[in-house]
Write a protein that holds these residues in place. Structure first.
Motif, mmCIF file in Angstrom:
data_model
loop_
_atom_site.group_PDB
_atom_site.id
_atom_site.type_symbol
_atom_site.label_atom_id
_atom_site.label_comp_id
_atom_site.label_asym_id
_atom_site.label_seq_id
_atom_site.Cartn_x
_atom_site.Cartn_y
_atom_site.Cartn_z
ATOM 1 N N THR A 236 0.898 -0.973 -0.144
ATOM 2 C CA THR A 236 0.006 -0.044 -0.025
ATOM 3 C C THR A 236 0.772 1.248 -0.098
ATOM 4 O O THR A 236 1.608 1.429 0.940
ATOM 5 N N ALA A 237 0.695 2.108 -1.234
ATOM 6 C CA ALA A 237 1.655 3.176 -1.235
ATOM 7 C C ALA A 237 1.140 4.225 -0.234
ATOM 8 O O ALA A 237 0.078 4.665 -0.351
ATOM 9 N N VAL A 238 2.209 4.874 0.081
ATOM 10 C CA VAL A 238 1.756 6.110 1.260
ATOM 11 C C VAL A 238 2.255 7.522 0.490
ATOM 12 O O VAL A 238 1.765 8.316 0.293
ATOM 13 N N ASP A 239 3.607 7.374 -0.288
ATOM 14 C CA ASP A 239 4.155 8.527 -1.179
ATOM 15 C C ASP A 239 5.156 7.790 -2.089
ATOM 16 O O ASP A 239 6.166 7.000 -1.753
ATOM 17 N N THR A 240 4.789 8.114 -3.340
ATOM 18 C CA THR A 240 5.471 7.230 -4.454
ATOM 19 C C THR A 240 6.547 8.307 -5.052
ATOM 20 O O THR A 240 7.237 8.116 -5.822
ATOM 21 N N THR A 241 7.048 9.496 -4.071
ATOM 22 C CA THR A 241 7.789 10.550 -4.658
ATOM 23 C C THR A 241 9.119 9.955 -5.330
ATOM 24 O O THR A 241 9.662 10.369 -6.149
ATOM 25 N N ALA A 242 9.871 9.194 -4.391
ATOM 26 C CA ALA A 242 11.194 8.769 -4.613
ATOM 27 C C ALA A 242 11.206 7.516 -5.117
ATOM 28 O O ALA A 242 12.478 6.860 -4.861
ATOM 29 N N ALA A 243 10.228 6.436 -5.452
ATOM 30 C CA ALA A 243 10.249 5.297 -5.669
ATOM 31 C C ALA A 243 11.334 4.850 -6.779
ATOM 32 O O ALA A 243 12.098 4.174 -6.809
ATOM 33 N N GLY A 280 8.223 11.212 2.094
ATOM 34 C CA GLY A 280 9.289 11.766 1.716
ATOM 35 C C GLY A 280 10.249 11.011 0.904
ATOM 36 O O GLY A 280 9.925 9.996 0.281
ATOM 37 N N ALA A 281 11.267 11.757 0.653
ATOM 38 C CA ALA A 281 12.231 11.453 -0.566
ATOM 39 C C ALA A 281 13.357 10.576 0.324
ATOM 40 O O ALA A 281 13.301 9.646 0.454
ATOM 41 N N SER A 282 14.557 11.493 0.272
ATOM 42 C CA SER A 282 15.823 10.679 0.874
ATOM 43 C C SER A 282 15.441 10.020 2.169
ATOM 44 O O SER A 282 16.173 8.772 2.088
ATOM 45 N N PRO A 283 14.759 10.487 2.949
ATOM 46 C CA PRO A 283 14.667 9.898 4.287
ATOM 47 C C PRO A 283 13.969 8.409 4.050
ATOM 48 O O PRO A 283 14.033 7.482 4.943
ATOM 49 N N SER A 284 13.258 8.344 2.911
ATOM 50 C CA SER A 284 12.243 7.073 2.927
ATOM 51 C C SER A 284 13.224 5.855 2.420
ATOM 52 O O SER A 284 12.574 4.650 2.064
ATOM 53 N N MET A 285 14.551 6.251 1.918
ATOM 54 C CA MET A 285 15.272 4.935 1.342
ATOM 55 C C MET A 285 15.640 3.837 2.417
ATOM 56 O O MET A 285 16.022 4.210 3.354
ATOM 57 N N PRO A 286 15.428 2.891 1.885
ATOM 58 C CA PRO A 286 15.675 1.577 2.724
ATOM 59 C C PRO A 286 17.045 1.293 2.863
ATOM 60 O O PRO A 286 17.857 1.754 2.103
ATOM 61 N N TYR A 287 17.495 0.667 4.190
ATOM 62 C CA TYR A 287 18.696 0.160 4.274
ATOM 63 C C TYR A 287 18.864 -1.267 3.917
ATOM 64 O O TYR A 287 17.807 -2.005 3.631
ATOM 65 N N ARG A 288 20.084 -1.858 3.604
ATOM 66 C CA ARG A 288 20.245 -3.147 3.125
ATOM 67 C C ARG A 288 19.558 -4.169 3.668
ATOM 68 O O ARG A 288 19.046 -5.135 3.120
ATOM 69 N N PRO A 289 19.684 -4.343 5.008
ATOM 70 C CA PRO A 289 19.024 -5.490 5.698
ATOM 71 C C PRO A 289 17.421 -5.491 5.388
ATOM 72 O O PRO A 289 16.981 -6.610 5.445
ATOM 73 N N GLU A 290 16.888 -4.152 5.357
ATOM 74 C CA GLU A 290 15.417 -4.261 4.813
ATOM 75 C C GLU A 290 15.127 -4.674 3.716
ATOM 76 O O GLU A 290 14.170 -5.444 3.423
ATOM 77 N N ILE A 291 16.108 -4.387 2.752
ATOM 78 C CA ILE A 291 15.780 -4.912 1.438
ATOM 79 C C ILE A 291 16.052 -6.199 1.092
ATOM 80 O O ILE A 291 15.108 -7.030 0.533
ATOM 81 N N ASP A 292 17.076 -6.643 1.839
ATOM 82 C CA ASP A 292 17.149 -8.235 1.924
ATOM 83 C C ASP A 292 15.950 -9.070 2.589
ATOM 84 O O ASP A 292 15.642 -9.999 1.891
ATOM 85 N N ALA A 293 15.544 -8.527 3.372
ATOM 86 C CA ALA A 293 14.367 -9.194 3.910
ATOM 87 C C ALA A 293 13.088 -9.111 2.865
ATOM 88 O O ALA A 293 12.483 -9.993 3.013
ATOM 89 N N ALA A 294 12.847 -7.774 2.588
ATOM 90 C CA ALA A 294 11.742 -7.674 1.777
ATOM 91 C C ALA A 294 11.911 -8.563 0.494
ATOM 92 O O ALA A 294 10.973 -9.264 -0.072
ATOM 93 N N TYR A 295 13.199 -8.622 -0.064
ATOM 94 C CA TYR A 295 13.350 -9.534 -1.306
ATOM 95 C C TYR A 295 13.192 -10.854 -0.944
ATOM 96 O O TYR A 295 12.287 -11.641 -1.872
ATOM 97 N N ALA A 296 13.647 -11.555 0.252
ATOM 98 C CA ALA A 296 13.356 -12.872 0.459
ATOM 99 C C ALA A 296 11.906 -13.220 0.581
ATOM 100 O O ALA A 296 11.630 -14.249 0.381
ATOM 101 N N SER A 297 11.035 -12.255 1.038
ATOM 102 C CA SER A 297 9.889 -12.581 1.615
ATOM 103 C C SER A 297 9.031 -12.406 0.233
ATOM 104 O O SER A 297 7.874 -13.181 0.196
ATOM 105 N N HIS A 298 9.244 -11.814 -0.877
ATOM 106 C CA HIS A 298 8.380 -11.562 -2.205
ATOM 107 C C HIS A 298 9.008 -12.343 -3.469
ATOM 108 O O HIS A 298 8.410 -12.112 -4.420
#
Length: 304
Positions: A236-243, A280-298
């Motif tokens: 569910t998107a909250v803000d697509t500004t910097a996707a 937001g833009a820059s502050p919404s960027m995820p960190y590597r462990p979050e990306i790894d977890a999201a990648y693994a789950s999807h």
């Protein structure tokens, strides 16, 4: 660690949140307002650094409070700012309206970014030392072309996000290795509104294309290679500004690490999906462990 240089914009985003965006001549009442560091260049730099890249920023901020905050924001995410200039006058700003469905409309005022018309001393040396150069179109085209041609001279992978959409000189496209437009930018560049057809048209000018398709994922095409479609995680998107910037930054890291294209695209899509769930833009960027977890789950692929 993947070495990445970003030649691009830094802006302070002035973001108004509304139930729906106003039509022309209409005034609506907003429900919230935030001042958030952004700019397509800075967004991609922060995205790549948080995803695990060794990132340096080339560009300019203004001699104002916004400029100081923009520099600190980059540094706090691990981005090297030694070649980020301070120009006279105000920093760049982006005036953004975000509606309750997560959609946005943006007006960019270049400010200090407009002073970056060419490479400065030290810029080419930095570009020559990295694996990948990320470019966008919020700086004057002369600087973007300078950066792309410098990267080409030194065998550095050049990735261009053609936003905001505008006609591009053939000499710029000739120096680009990977073009990453969204579907609207792809249509504007190719003159074709069907993404697969637009990708094939763009391959006449660049070796590889990734067209981002929002919630539908992305389409990859390369010369003499069957096209590849990678779905996006459902969120569910909250803000697509910097996707798109989250996607590009993460993809640069994944490709620099030598991941296969399908895996790299899926990992970058996971980063973008995390980004749109935050304001937001820059502050919404995820960190590597979050990306790894999201990648693994999807995905069914191995966790990186």
């Amino acid at each position: 660690m993947t070495g990445i240089a970003v030649l691009g914009s830094t802006n302070m985003d002035l973001v108004a949140y509304v139930a729906r965006a106003p039509k022309r001549g209409e005034t609506v009442t907003g429900r919230d307002f935030h001042t958030i560091p952004g700019g397509k260049g800075a967004n991609q730099a922060v995205a790549a650094a948080r995803a695990g890249g060794d990132v340096s920023m080339i560009g300019a901020v203004g001699a104002d409070d916004f400029g100081s905050l923009l520099r600190r924001t980059l540094e706090s995410s691990g981005v090297d700012t030694d070649l980020l200039r301070t120009a006279e006058g105000p920093s760049g700003t982006a005036h953004i309206v975000v509606d309750d469905e997560g959609g946005n409309s943006i007006v960019v005022v270049p400010g200090a970014n407009g002073h970056v018309t060419s490479l400065a001393p030290g810029d080419e040396t930095l570009i020559a030392s990295v694996d990948t150069l990320l470019l966008q179109l919020e700086l004057p085209l002369s600087a973007v072309l300078d950066g792309a041609e410098a990267a080409r001279r030194h065998g550095v992978r050049t990735v261009l996000t053609p936003a905001p959409a505008q006609p591009l000189p053939p000499e710029l496209l000739a120096a680009v290795d990977l073009l990453i437009p969204n579907e609207h930018e792809a249509a504007a560049l190719a003159g074709v509104f069907d993404p697969p057809a637009a990708a094939q048209e763009l391959l006449r000018q660049v070796p590889e294309v990734v067209i981002t398709l929002g919630s539908a994922g992305c389409l990859y095409a390369a010369r003499d290679t069957p096209p590849l479609t990678v779905p996006a995680p459902r969120v569910t998107a909250v803000d697509t500004t910097a996707a798109g910037d989250a996607f590009v930054g993460a993809l640069a890291v994944a490709l620099g690490e030598g991941r296969p294209m399908r895996e790299a695209l899926a990992w970058a899509s996971a980063a973008a999906a995390l980004c749109v769930q935050r304001p937001g833009a820059s502050p919404s960027m995820p960190y590597r462990p979050e990306i790894d977890a999201a990648y693994a789950s999807h995905t069914a692929g191995p966790r990186s």
